[in-house]
Design a protein around this motif. Structure first.
Motif, PDB file in Angstrom:
ATOM      1  N   LYS A 183      20.074   4.601  -0.055  1.00 32.89           N
ATOM      2  CA  LYS A 183      19.889   3.426   0.812  1.00 32.89           C
ATOM      3  C   LYS A 183      19.520   3.899   2.207  1.00 32.89           C
ATOM      4  O   LYS A 183      20.046   4.893   2.689  1.00 32.89           O
ATOM      5  CB  LYS A 183      21.181   2.611   0.875  1.00 32.89           C
ATOM      6  CG  LYS A 183      21.332   1.621  -0.257  1.00 32.89           C
ATOM      7  CD  LYS A 183      22.571   0.793  -0.052  1.00 32.89           C
ATOM      8  CE  LYS A 183      22.850  -0.070  -1.271  1.00 32.89           C
ATOM      9  NZ  LYS A 183      24.203  -0.649  -1.228  1.00 32.89           N
ATOM     10  N   GLN A 184      18.632   3.155   2.836  1.00 34.89           N
ATOM     11  CA  GLN A 184      18.213   3.522   4.209  1.00 34.89           C
ATOM     12  C   GLN A 184      19.336   3.258   5.200  1.00 34.89           C
ATOM     13  O   GLN A 184      20.023   2.288   5.097  1.00 34.89           O
ATOM     14  CB  GLN A 184      16.979   2.717   4.604  1.00 34.89           C
ATOM     15  CG  GLN A 184      15.763   3.020   3.738  1.00 34.89           C
ATOM     16  CD  GLN A 184      15.283   4.453   3.829  1.00 34.89           C
ATOM     17  OE1 GLN A 184      15.238   5.008   4.926  1.00 34.89           O
ATOM     18  NE2 GLN A 184      14.961   5.067   2.709  1.00 34.89           N
ATOM     19  N   ASP A 199      27.344   1.198 -12.915  1.00 38.37           N
ATOM     20  CA  ASP A 199      27.853  -0.111 -12.480  1.00 38.37           C
ATOM     21  C   ASP A 199      28.415  -0.087 -11.063  1.00 38.37           C
ATOM     22  O   ASP A 199      28.462  -1.115 -10.393  1.00 38.37           O
ATOM     23  CB  ASP A 199      28.946  -0.606 -13.447  1.00 38.37           C
ATOM     24  CG  ASP A 199      28.369  -1.110 -14.760  1.00 38.37           C
ATOM     25  OD1 ASP A 199      27.136  -1.343 -14.810  1.00 38.37           O
ATOM     26  OD2 ASP A 199      29.131  -1.255 -15.730  1.00 38.37           O
ATOM     27  N   HIS A 200      28.880   1.074 -10.616  1.00 44.18           N
ATOM     28  CA  HIS A 200      29.527   1.158  -9.308  1.00 44.18           C
ATOM     29  C   HIS A 200      28.650   1.792  -8.231  1.00 44.18           C
ATOM     30  O   HIS A 200      29.036   1.828  -7.064  1.00 44.18           O
ATOM     31  CB  HIS A 200      30.832   1.962  -9.415  1.00 44.18           C
ATOM     32  CG  HIS A 200      31.912   1.236 -10.167  1.00 44.18           C
ATOM     33  ND1 HIS A 200      32.070   1.349 -11.523  1.00 44.18           N
ATOM     34  CD2 HIS A 200      32.864   0.367  -9.757  1.00 44.18           C
ATOM     35  CE1 HIS A 200      33.086   0.596 -11.919  1.00 44.18           C
ATOM     36  NE2 HIS A 200      33.582  -0.022 -10.870  1.00 44.18           N
ATOM     37  N   ILE A 201      27.496   2.277  -8.633  1.00 43.77           N
ATOM     38  CA  ILE A 201      26.747   3.159  -7.727  1.00 43.77           C
ATOM     39  C   ILE A 201      26.193   2.451  -6.480  1.00 43.77           C
ATOM     40  O   ILE A 201      26.003   3.087  -5.442  1.00 43.77           O
ATOM     41  CB  ILE A 201      25.617   3.900  -8.497  1.00 43.77           C
ATOM     42  CG1 ILE A 201      25.306   5.208  -7.772  1.00 43.77           C
ATOM     43  CG2 ILE A 201      24.369   3.035  -8.677  1.00 43.77           C
ATOM     44  CD1 ILE A 201      24.655   6.240  -8.630  1.00 43.77           C
ATOM     45  N   GLU A 202      25.951   1.162  -6.573  1.00 49.39           N
ATOM     46  CA  GLU A 202      25.398   0.459  -5.402  1.00 49.39           C
ATOM     47  C   GLU A 202      26.495   0.032  -4.420  1.00 49.39           C
ATOM     48  O   GLU A 202      26.273   0.006  -3.211  1.00 49.39           O
ATOM     49  CB  GLU A 202      24.611  -0.771  -5.857  1.00 49.39           C
ATOM     50  CG  GLU A 202      23.262  -0.410  -6.437  1.00 49.39           C
ATOM     51  CD  GLU A 202      22.372  -1.626  -6.676  1.00 49.39           C
ATOM     52  OE1 GLU A 202      21.147  -1.464  -6.595  1.00 49.39           O
ATOM     53  OE2 GLU A 202      22.900  -2.720  -6.953  1.00 49.39           O
ATOM     54  N   ALA A 203      27.656  -0.320  -4.962  1.00 50.72           N
ATOM     55  CA  ALA A 203      28.689  -0.917  -4.101  1.00 50.72           C
ATOM     56  C   ALA A 203      29.732   0.079  -3.608  1.00 50.72           C
ATOM     57  O   ALA A 203      30.497  -0.238  -2.696  1.00 50.72           O
ATOM     58  CB  ALA A 203      29.386  -2.040  -4.871  1.00 50.72           C
ATOM     59  N   SER A 204      29.754   1.263  -4.198  1.00 52.25           N
ATOM     60  CA  SER A 204      30.825   2.204  -3.843  1.00 52.25           C
ATOM     61  C   SER A 204      30.261   3.542  -3.386  1.00 52.25           C
ATOM     62  O   SER A 204      29.167   3.948  -3.822  1.00 52.25           O
ATOM     63  CB  SER A 204      31.723   2.455  -5.065  1.00 52.25           C
ATOM     64  OG  SER A 204      32.188   1.245  -5.594  1.00 52.25           O
ATOM     65  N   GLU A 258      18.697  10.395  -9.498  1.00 53.92           N
ATOM     66  CA  GLU A 258      17.810  10.431  -8.328  1.00 53.92           C
ATOM     67  C   GLU A 258      16.512  11.174  -8.667  1.00 53.92           C
ATOM     68  O   GLU A 258      15.422  10.730  -8.307  1.00 53.92           O
ATOM     69  CB  GLU A 258      18.540  11.107  -7.167  1.00 53.92           C
ATOM     70  CG  GLU A 258      18.045  10.640  -5.821  1.00 53.92           C
ATOM     71  CD  GLU A 258      18.808  11.263  -4.670  1.00 53.92           C
ATOM     72  OE1 GLU A 258      19.880  11.877  -4.882  1.00 53.92           O
ATOM     73  OE2 GLU A 258      18.327  11.138  -3.538  1.00 53.92           O
ATOM     74  N   ALA A 259      16.646  12.281  -9.387  1.00 57.41           N
ATOM     75  CA  ALA A 259      15.459  13.062  -9.766  1.00 57.41           C
ATOM     76  C   ALA A 259      14.536  12.254 -10.677  1.00 57.41           C
ATOM     77  O   ALA A 259      13.318  12.406 -10.639  1.00 57.41           O
ATOM     78  CB  ALA A 259      15.891  14.349 -10.462  1.00 57.41           C
ATOM     79  N   TYR A 288      23.707   4.287  -2.850  1.00 56.44           N
ATOM     80  CA  TYR A 288      22.405   4.275  -3.524  1.00 56.44           C
ATOM     81  C   TYR A 288      21.988   2.863  -3.929  1.00 56.44           C
ATOM     82  O   TYR A 288      22.821   1.957  -4.025  1.00 56.44           O
ATOM     83  CB  TYR A 288      22.467   5.145  -4.785  1.00 56.44           C
ATOM     84  CG  TYR A 288      22.623   6.609  -4.495  1.00 56.44           C
ATOM     85  CD1 TYR A 288      21.522   7.438  -4.351  1.00 56.44           C
ATOM     86  CD2 TYR A 288      23.896   7.170  -4.361  1.00 56.44           C
ATOM     87  CE1 TYR A 288      21.666   8.787  -4.078  1.00 56.44           C
ATOM     88  CE2 TYR A 288      24.052   8.527  -4.085  1.00 56.44           C
ATOM     89  CZ  TYR A 288      22.935   9.320  -3.949  1.00 56.44           C
ATOM     90  OH  TYR A 288      23.076  10.652  -3.675  1.00 56.44           O
ATOM     91  N   LYS A 289      20.701   2.733  -4.182  1.00 58.26           N
ATOM     92  CA  LYS A 289      20.144   1.464  -4.653  1.00 58.26           C
ATOM     93  C   LYS A 289      19.420   1.720  -5.977  1.00 58.26           C
ATOM     94  O   LYS A 289      18.653   2.697  -6.083  1.00 58.26           O
ATOM     95  CB  LYS A 289      19.135   0.956  -3.612  1.00 58.26           C
ATOM     96  CG  LYS A 289      18.787  -0.507  -3.736  1.00 58.26           C
ATOM     97  CD  LYS A 289      17.917  -0.948  -2.573  1.00 58.26           C
ATOM     98  CE  LYS A 289      16.456  -0.694  -2.911  1.00 58.26           C
ATOM     99  NZ  LYS A 289      15.505  -1.245  -1.956  1.00 58.26           N
ATOM    100  N   LYS A 290      19.661   0.845  -6.962  1.00 59.23           N
ATOM    101  CA  LYS A 290      18.944   0.996  -8.236  1.00 59.23           C
ATOM    102  C   LYS A 290      17.520   0.474  -8.091  1.00 59.23           C
ATOM    103  O   LYS A 290      17.291  -0.482  -7.344  1.00 59.23           O
ATOM    104  CB  LYS A 290      19.648   0.188  -9.333  1.00 59.23           C
ATOM    105  CG  LYS A 290      21.050   0.644  -9.662  1.00 59.23           C
ATOM    106  CD  LYS A 290      21.715  -0.381 -10.574  1.00 59.23           C
ATOM    107  CE  LYS A 290      23.197  -0.160 -10.652  1.00 59.23           C
ATOM    108  NZ  LYS A 290      23.914  -1.251 -11.323  1.00 59.23           N
TER     109      LYS A 290
END
Lengths: 201, 87
Positions: B86-87, B41-46, B78-79, B3-5
């Protein structure tokens, strides 16, 4: 949490403010970015505006680089709500860049102003760069009070500025200086309501 | 799934909690607790499985509960449009 329920949201911010206070975290910060002003109020706390600006102010203004650095330092130290003030902050030619720095650092940018320089175009520009709100100070609610305390003709300019905020900047607050003649004038209590009708405060 | 913030959120750590102000889409204030901050903190990289493994290391929680909480929390983010796939 429903976005239609404002009460818990207000509670959440109030709780955060309290927690920041307990942690000695400077959540709210105000920086005076200029001593320059387009009014000459008798009660101004910066300096005696009936005289020229003292040279120690004139020659020691913060540079843009210094202001950008201070904003970043404040946010790094825990500030979240940053108020840009003056003098009249709208007179600073780099105001938009300062707002952008605050937004880039993930904080909330607000402005304190007398409202005279706000036009629909300027409000759009400020909203575009990420300004979240404006506090406008009114020095009374009539041309007469402005003539006594500030500058003749400035009241109508300030009102036009407030009207210009109607769409682009969704949150604004009016700070109104109470002066003795106002208490005798009941219409004073009606006019602010007309001005802010339809806005969230 | 990664995911992307959203880049336009205002964020501030206050104590162990993260305050998020969404002025554009949801026009709302959110606050994450320590577990929420850990996931954030981890959602973008993991990946979800990697976050799950890290949660098991960090918190005293059994796998089923952690998996369920993670799934529910990510779905909520997400909601609220605070994150996007991420695409």
């Amino acid at each position: 949490m429903s976005k239609h329920d404002p009460a818990p949201k207000l509670g959440l911010l109030a709780q955060s403010q309290e927690q920041a206070y307990q942690n000695c975290q400077p959540l709210n910060a105000t920086i005076e970015i200029t001593m320059g002003c387009n009014l000459a109020c008798q009660h101004c706390y910066n300096f005696d505006r009936s005289k020229a600006m003292p040279s120690e102010f004139k020659n020691n203004s913060l540079s843009d680089t210094e202001i950008h650095g201070i904003l970043k330092d404040l946010i790094k130290e825990g500030a979240f709500f940053i108020n840009l003030s003056g003098g009249e902050a709208l007179l600073h030619p780099s105001l938009d860049q300062f707002i952008q720095t605050i937004v880039q650092e993930k904080a909330i940018a607000r402005l304190k102003s007398n409202g005279l320089l706000l036009t629909p175009k300027r409000c759009e520009e400020l909203a575009q760069v990420g300004l979240q709100g404006i506090d406008i100070t009114l020095y009374g609610m009539s041309d007469e009070s402005y003539q006594i305390f500030s500058r003749k003709g400035a009241y109508s300019q300030a009102i036009e500025g407030i009207k210009a905020l109607k769409r682009p900047v969704s949150r604004f607050m009016l700070i109104i200086f109470f002066i003795r003649p106002m208490f005798m004038n009941s219409i004073f209590f009606l006019q602010p309501q007309n001005l802010i009708n339809g806005h969230s405060l | 799934m990664s995911y992307k913030k959203r880049s336009d959120l205002a964020l501030k750590m206050i104590g162990e909690q993260l305050v998020i102000i969404d002025s554009k889409i949801g026009k709302a204030v959110h606050r994450l607790n320590d577990v929420g901050v850990f996931i954030w903190d981890h959602i973008e990289a993991s990946s979800s499985e990697e976050i799950l493994a890290k949660m098991m290391d960090e918190f005293e929680v059994d796998e089923a509960e952690a998996r369920s909480d993670l799934k529910q929390f990510v779905a909520e983010l997400e909601a609220l449009h605070l994150i996007e796939k991420k695409q």
